[in-house]
Design a protein around this motif. Structure first.
Motif, PDB file in Angstrom:
ATOM      1  N   UNK A 245       0.864  -1.183   0.000  1.00  0.00           N
ATOM      2  CA  UNK A 245       0.000   0.000   0.000  1.00  0.00           C
ATOM      3  C   UNK A 245       0.901   1.233   0.000  1.00  0.00           C
ATOM      4  N   UNK A 246       0.333   2.377  -0.420  1.00  0.00           N
ATOM      5  CA  UNK A 246       1.122   3.607  -0.524  1.00  0.00           C
ATOM      6  C   UNK A 246       0.626   4.621   0.503  1.00  0.00           C
ATOM      7  N   UNK A 247       1.549   5.148   1.303  1.00  0.00           N
ATOM      8  CA  UNK A 247       1.194   6.157   2.304  1.00  0.00           C
ATOM      9  C   UNK A 247       1.186   7.539   1.660  1.00  0.00           C
ATOM     10  N   UNK A 248       0.101   8.285   1.879  1.00  0.00           N
ATOM     11  CA  UNK A 248      -0.075   9.605   1.258  1.00  0.00           C
ATOM     12  C   UNK A 248       0.196  10.727   2.265  1.00  0.00           C
ATOM     13  N   UNK A 249      -0.352  10.574   3.486  1.00  0.00           N
ATOM     14  CA  UNK A 249      -0.190  11.615   4.510  1.00  0.00           C
ATOM     15  C   UNK A 249      -0.496  11.009   5.869  1.00  0.00           C
ATOM     16  N   UNK A 250      -0.083  11.728   6.926  1.00  0.00           N
ATOM     17  CA  UNK A 250      -0.308  11.231   8.282  1.00  0.00           C
ATOM     18  C   UNK A 250      -0.877  12.358   9.144  1.00  0.00           C
ATOM     19  N   UNK A 251      -1.782  12.002  10.056  1.00  0.00           N
ATOM     20  CA  UNK A 251      -2.364  13.017  10.933  1.00  0.00           C
ATOM     21  C   UNK A 251      -1.334  13.421  11.990  1.00  0.00           C
ATOM     22  N   UNK A 252      -1.656  14.425  12.772  1.00  0.00           N
ATOM     23  CA  UNK A 252      -0.729  14.845  13.833  1.00  0.00           C
ATOM     24  C   UNK A 252       0.043  16.096  13.450  1.00  0.00           C
ATOM     25  N   UNK A 253       0.763  16.650  14.426  1.00  0.00           N
ATOM     26  CA  UNK A 253       1.446  17.940  14.229  1.00  0.00           C
ATOM     27  C   UNK A 253       2.769  17.794  13.498  1.00  0.00           C
ATOM     28  N   UNK A 254       3.392  16.606  13.638  1.00  0.00           N
ATOM     29  CA  UNK A 254       4.710  16.460  13.001  1.00  0.00           C
ATOM     30  C   UNK A 254       4.841  15.068  12.404  1.00  0.00           C
ATOM     31  N   UNK A 255       5.801  14.915  11.497  1.00  0.00           N
ATOM     32  CA  UNK A 255       6.036  13.606  10.870  1.00  0.00           C
ATOM     33  C   UNK A 255       6.490  12.603  11.929  1.00  0.00           C
ATOM     34  N   UNK A 256       6.231  11.324  11.659  1.00  0.00           N
ATOM     35  CA  UNK A 256       6.665  10.291  12.588  1.00  0.00           C
ATOM     36  C   UNK A 256       8.016   9.726  12.151  1.00  0.00           C
TER      37      UNK A 256
END
Length: 323
Positions: free
Chosen positions: A218-229
């Protein structure tokens, strides 16, 4: 030296702790049921398996992790209430516990009375992923693709009215697209269908999706939260991807039967928190793209009520309908 005036309060505290320890000292006296209200293969199951041997060792009793999926976590919560209120069972709760209470008229339990919050375990972002056959690499491309095909894209949810449903409906609302819900009993089965292309996109706890993202299924597009993980450093936040007003961070915690004696609840909270905060456990959680996060029973209870108020406002504003 202690001022005489402080003495009574200090003695009262010692007396309270003594009664706590008398009841909590014999705990646990039998095996513990650790109920996960999702199908195997999800993020909370991975964390439960991480905690299980450590709790068993600390308590000197077997800890049985039991998956009880369905009904947007209702089935798992109902299962807990059928067990004695003696602290020898607890259930994983997420914001779905609140969303279900807001969305469903007829629940067999009163959410804020029948359960005793113990502690949170961790916060998790939700990662927006698509099936790799979709010709999109960014949120903007996904929205453009979906706008050209109204009603043709499906998103997977874990529980109608749960956090994954809310996040997906927020994308529909803020992105001005019309994608349709397909509901599953857990992230495990949802991801299998997404990899096969039966659903095109989903919000998932990174712990469940990480290995499939790394292998390219699967392809990750974006992530929730204030900063990248740190676990997915190349995946932009929803704000970076063009949706600044997006929330979507979820807490995972544990609750006991509402009639569990307070000293036992406090003992559970202290013991479980202690394990979460062990360096090797915290590091493992960070690797799973989650943040270790513990609260007192009182603070967790207050958080649940505060979130219930803010979710009620979002549901009303977005006019979200739950099946």
């Amino acid at each position: 030296t202690m001022s005489p005036r402080r003495l009574p309060t200090r003695l009262a505290l010692v007396a309270a702790l003594a009664s706590t320890s008398a009841l909590a000292q014999n705990f646990p006296s039998k095996p513990i049921n650790f109920i996960v209200p999702f199908a195997p293969g999800g993020g909370s199951g991975i964390v439960a398996q991480m905690l299980q041997p450590r709790l068993a060792e600390m308590w000197g009793q077997p800890v049985i992790v039991e998956n009880r999926p369905g009904g947007n976590t209702v089935i798992g919560h109902e299962a807990l209430l059928r067990l004695p209120p003696d602290g020898h069972a607890f259930v994983v709760s997420t914001p779905s516990f609140i969303l279900t209470a807001l969305a469903q008229q007829k629940l067999s339990y009163e959410p804020y009375k029948d359960f005793a919050p113990i502690t949170t375990l961790y916060n998790s972002e939700q990662v927006l992923t698509v099936t790799p056959t979709l010709p999109v690499n960014t949120l903007k491309e996904l929205l453009a693709y979906a706008k050209a095909r109204p009603g043709q894209l499906n998103y997977a949810t874990v529980g109608s009215g749960g956090s994954t449903h809310l996040a997906s409906e927020m994308v529909n609302l803020l992105g001005g697209i019309d994608s349709r819900q397909v509901n599953y009993k857990g992230a495990g089965p949802a991801l299998v269908d997404q990899m096969a292309g039966h659903v095109q996109m989903s919000f998932t706890a990174p712990a469940a999706a990480l290995s499939h993202i790394k292998s390219g299924k699967i392809r990750a597009i974006a992530i929730t939260g204030d900063k990248r993980t740190p676990a997915l450093p190349d995946v932009p936040t929803m704000a970076e991807a063009g949706m600044p007003d997006f929330g979507g961070t979820i807490w995972f915690g544990v609750q006991a039967h509402g009639r569990t004696p307070r000293p036992i609840v406090n003992r559970l909270a202290a013991d479980i928190s202690r394990i979460i905060l062990r360096p090797e456990v915290s590091e493992e959680l960070v690797k799973q793209a989650t943040q270790p996060f513990v609260m007192t029973p009182e603070a967790f209870g207050a958080r649940i009520r505060a979130d219930a108020d803010s979710y009620a406002k979002i549901i009303k504003a977005a006019n979200i309908k739950f099946e």
